[in-house]
Scaffold this motif. Sequence first.
Motif, PDB file in Angstrom:
ATOM      1  N   TRP A  23      -1.443 -37.919 -73.454  1.00 51.50           N
ATOM      2  CA  TRP A  23      -1.857 -37.994 -72.050  1.00 51.50           C
ATOM      3  C   TRP A  23      -3.376 -37.900 -71.914  1.00 51.50           C
ATOM      4  O   TRP A  23      -3.985 -38.678 -71.174  1.00 51.50           O
ATOM      5  CB  TRP A  23      -1.195 -36.868 -71.255  1.00 51.50           C
ATOM      6  N   VAL A  24      -3.990 -36.982 -72.641  1.00 47.13           N
ATOM      7  CA  VAL A  24      -5.453 -36.870 -72.598  1.00 47.13           C
ATOM      8  C   VAL A  24      -6.084 -38.165 -73.089  1.00 47.13           C
ATOM      9  O   VAL A  24      -7.125 -38.594 -72.581  1.00 47.13           O
ATOM     10  CB  VAL A  24      -5.931 -35.664 -73.443  1.00 47.13           C
ATOM     11  N   GLY A  25      -5.424 -38.827 -74.034  1.00 52.72           N
ATOM     12  CA  GLY A  25      -5.957 -40.080 -74.561  1.00 52.72           C
ATOM     13  C   GLY A  25      -5.999 -41.203 -73.548  1.00 52.72           C
ATOM     14  O   GLY A  25      -6.809 -42.135 -73.687  1.00 52.72           O
ATOM     15  N   LEU A  26      -5.154 -41.161 -72.517  1.00 54.73           N
ATOM     16  CA  LEU A  26      -5.174 -42.234 -71.518  1.00 54.73           C
ATOM     17  C   LEU A  26      -6.193 -41.984 -70.401  1.00 54.73           C
ATOM     18  O   LEU A  26      -6.432 -42.857 -69.568  1.00 54.73           O
ATOM     19  CB  LEU A  26      -3.783 -42.447 -70.928  1.00 54.73           C
ATOM     20  N   LEU A  27      -6.806 -40.790 -70.390  1.00 58.27           N
ATOM     21  CA  LEU A  27      -7.781 -40.472 -69.352  1.00 58.27           C
ATOM     22  C   LEU A  27      -9.092 -41.211 -69.601  1.00 58.27           C
ATOM     23  O   LEU A  27      -9.472 -41.455 -70.747  1.00 58.27           O
ATOM     24  CB  LEU A  27      -8.038 -38.966 -69.306  1.00 58.27           C
ATOM     25  N   ARG A  28      -9.776 -41.535 -68.514  1.00 60.20           N
ATOM     26  CA  ARG A  28     -11.047 -42.241 -68.588  1.00 60.20           C
ATOM     27  C   ARG A  28     -12.144 -41.413 -67.915  1.00 60.20           C
ATOM     28  O   ARG A  28     -11.854 -40.488 -67.168  1.00 60.20           O
ATOM     29  CB  ARG A  28     -10.931 -43.616 -67.916  1.00 60.20           C
ATOM     30  N   GLU A  29     -13.396 -41.785 -68.162  1.00 63.40           N
ATOM     31  CA  GLU A  29     -14.519 -41.021 -67.616  1.00 63.40           C
ATOM     32  C   GLU A  29     -14.448 -40.922 -66.092  1.00 63.40           C
ATOM     33  O   GLU A  29     -14.787 -39.887 -65.518  1.00 63.40           O
ATOM     34  CB  GLU A  29     -15.844 -41.659 -68.038  1.00 63.40           C
ATOM     35  N   HIS A  30     -13.993 -41.993 -65.433  1.00 62.68           N
ATOM     36  CA  HIS A  30     -13.958 -41.969 -63.968  1.00 62.68           C
ATOM     37  C   HIS A  30     -12.865 -41.050 -63.421  1.00 62.68           C
ATOM     38  O   HIS A  30     -12.826 -40.784 -62.223  1.00 62.68           O
ATOM     39  CB  HIS A  30     -13.780 -43.389 -63.411  1.00 62.68           C
ATOM     40  N   ASP A  31     -11.962 -40.559 -64.296  1.00 64.39           N
ATOM     41  CA  ASP A  31     -10.933 -39.611 -63.858  1.00 64.39           C
ATOM     42  C   ASP A  31     -11.493 -38.201 -63.671  1.00 64.39           C
ATOM     43  O   ASP A  31     -10.854 -37.354 -63.045  1.00 64.39           O
ATOM     44  CB  ASP A  31      -9.780 -39.549 -64.872  1.00 64.39           C
ATOM     45  N   ASP A  32     -12.668 -37.946 -64.225  1.00 64.12           N
ATOM     46  CA  ASP A  32     -13.185 -36.581 -64.256  1.00 64.12           C
ATOM     47  C   ASP A  32     -13.352 -35.983 -62.858  1.00 64.12           C
ATOM     48  O   ASP A  32     -13.044 -34.812 -62.634  1.00 64.12           O
ATOM     49  CB  ASP A  32     -14.519 -36.536 -65.002  1.00 64.12           C
ATOM     50  N   ALA A  33     -13.829 -36.784 -61.900  1.00 56.06           N
ATOM     51  CA  ALA A  33     -14.041 -36.261 -60.543  1.00 56.06           C
ATOM     52  C   ALA A  33     -12.743 -35.767 -59.929  1.00 56.06           C
ATOM     53  O   ALA A  33     -12.693 -34.694 -59.311  1.00 56.06           O
ATOM     54  CB  ALA A  33     -14.671 -37.345 -59.658  1.00 56.06           C
ATOM     55  N   ASN A  34     -11.657 -36.532 -60.104  1.00 57.16           N
ATOM     56  CA  ASN A  34     -10.368 -36.092 -59.573  1.00 57.16           C
ATOM     57  C   ASN A  34      -9.810 -34.904 -60.355  1.00 57.16           C
ATOM     58  O   ASN A  34      -9.208 -33.998 -59.774  1.00 57.16           O
ATOM     59  CB  ASN A  34      -9.359 -37.239 -59.596  1.00 57.16           C
ATOM     60  N   LEU A  35     -10.001 -34.882 -61.659  1.00 55.11           N
ATOM     61  CA  LEU A  35      -9.508 -33.764 -62.470  1.00 55.11           C
ATOM     62  C   LEU A  35     -10.139 -32.445 -62.035  1.00 55.11           C
ATOM     63  O   LEU A  35      -9.489 -31.402 -62.045  1.00 55.11           O
ATOM     64  CB  LEU A  35      -9.801 -34.031 -63.949  1.00 55.11           C
ATOM     65  N   ARG A  36     -11.391 -32.489 -61.632  1.00 55.92           N
ATOM     66  CA  ARG A  36     -12.069 -31.268 -61.196  1.00 55.92           C
ATOM     67  C   ARG A  36     -11.449 -30.698 -59.919  1.00 55.92           C
ATOM     68  O   ARG A  36     -11.519 -29.499 -59.670  1.00 55.92           O
ATOM     69  CB  ARG A  36     -13.566 -31.527 -61.015  1.00 55.92           C
ATOM     70  N   ALA A  37     -10.829 -31.570 -59.101  1.00 57.30           N
ATOM     71  CA  ALA A  37     -10.125 -31.080 -57.919  1.00 57.30           C
ATOM     72  C   ALA A  37      -8.918 -30.234 -58.315  1.00 57.30           C
ATOM     73  O   ALA A  37      -8.460 -29.381 -57.554  1.00 57.30           O
ATOM     74  CB  ALA A  37      -9.680 -32.255 -57.046  1.00 57.30           C
ATOM     75  N   PHE A  38      -8.393 -30.450 -59.522  1.00 60.40           N
ATOM     76  CA  PHE A  38      -7.270 -29.687 -60.047  1.00 60.40           C
ATOM     77  C   PHE A  38      -7.735 -28.537 -60.945  1.00 60.40           C
ATOM     78  O   PHE A  38      -6.948 -27.996 -61.713  1.00 60.40           O
ATOM     79  CB  PHE A  38      -6.339 -30.606 -60.849  1.00 60.40           C
ATOM     80  N   ASP A  39      -9.010 -28.179 -60.861  1.00 56.59           N
ATOM     81  CA  ASP A  39      -9.612 -27.136 -61.704  1.00 56.59           C
ATOM     82  C   ASP A  39      -9.491 -27.492 -63.182  1.00 56.59           C
ATOM     83  O   ASP A  39      -9.224 -26.644 -64.027  1.00 56.59           O
ATOM     84  CB  ASP A  39      -8.972 -25.765 -61.433  1.00 56.59           C
ATOM     85  N   LEU A  40      -9.678 -28.765 -63.479  1.00 56.67           N
ATOM     86  CA  LEU A  40      -9.679 -29.265 -64.849  1.00 56.67           C
ATOM     87  C   LEU A  40     -10.967 -30.048 -65.050  1.00 56.67           C
ATOM     88  O   LEU A  40     -11.693 -30.332 -64.112  1.00 56.67           O
ATOM     89  CB  LEU A  40      -8.474 -30.185 -65.102  1.00 56.67           C
ATOM     90  N   SER A  41     -11.240 -30.395 -66.289  1.00 52.72           N
ATOM     91  CA  SER A  41     -12.346 -31.311 -66.568  1.00 52.72           C
ATOM     92  C   SER A  41     -11.995 -32.080 -67.826  1.00 52.72           C
ATOM     93  O   SER A  41     -11.232 -31.617 -68.679  1.00 52.72           O
ATOM     94  CB  SER A  41     -13.673 -30.563 -66.756  1.00 52.72           C
ATOM     95  N   LEU A  42     -12.560 -33.274 -67.927  1.00 49.92           N
ATOM     96  CA  LEU A  42     -12.262 -34.132 -69.067  1.00 49.92           C
ATOM     97  C   LEU A  42     -12.722 -33.490 -70.367  1.00 49.92           C
ATOM     98  O   LEU A  42     -12.008 -33.536 -71.381  1.00 49.92           O
ATOM     99  CB  LEU A  42     -12.929 -35.487 -68.863  1.00 49.92           C
TER     100      LEU A  42
END
Length: 309
Positions: free
Chosen positions: A241-260
């Motif tokens: 799953w982490v492998g399918l993430l892209r750099e542009h996902d980082d902004a949304n991930l931070r809304a979930f208290d996550l980061s790439l």
Amino acid sequence: MTNDLPEMPDFDPKATRNAVRRGVFRTAAIVLTALVLLAAALTWGSALVQTRGDREQRMAAVLGTAFKMYSPAYAVSVSACCETTPVSMSLEVQAAPLRPVGDFWPAGGAAYTISQNLFGRVGRLPLGSTANTRLSTALYDVGTTLAPKEEVRKVLDRLPGDLRALAVVEFATPLPESDMKAFLKTHGTCAERVAYERRPGALSINWGFGYWSGARTNLGEKGGDMTEEACGGGLRDFRAWVGLLREHDDANLRAFDLSLDRLREAADGGLAHAYVDQVGSIEKLREVIRDPRVRTVRLADVAFDLDKP
């Protein structure tokens, strides 16, 4: 010449009013039709833009999975994806609090909506790490000095051994996947969630079997053991799953208290700092806490088996 001109008809107020009404109605009908067609075009066009390519699948895979990590004290399933409006796209999830397995009637759950705007940015999220459950608090406490081992042993000793329990088991030293699975096998238990990060006082990165909708397919393709994967957190699927993430996902991930960056580091390391035990009993936890590999155990819930004599 003037005698050849037709006579002017008499002024008819009623005919004039009817003609004006017909003109107003015709104009209103044309304007209303134009507005309806414009609204339909905007809605259809916006939906086409928002669902182009694989955006629907990615929204469910990225945001739906991130929401499960954001709400580790809940059993979350993605119900439907995706509904669109001219300015947003949303998916629906069902969430119910985790309870000890086997000794209670289902507590039910509720439906929640996760949405992103026309530019792909996620909106305000429901539940989350501040959902104020004992399990979320126990996960927040991983890495802190709260609930020292000796005090927890006293609590376990005064409770009936046959109570089913929900608890967070923290390791003294983070374990690689093979060692964690050996630990679980030794104690005959299962990891419902695995914390792959120690982040005292905050939500750590956690993963559970079934977090990602593509996990079962990947498992079948790679010939894995379903039972072993389900009880071990599913590190392989976490990494996929982490492998399918892209750099542009980082902004949304931070809304979930996550980061790439944190996700990639946790996936690469694959070290289990703690896990959620949903299937054990108080008696089983007494054995677990005596293991020198265990730093402490944090109880989140207990339940009687009302049907057991």
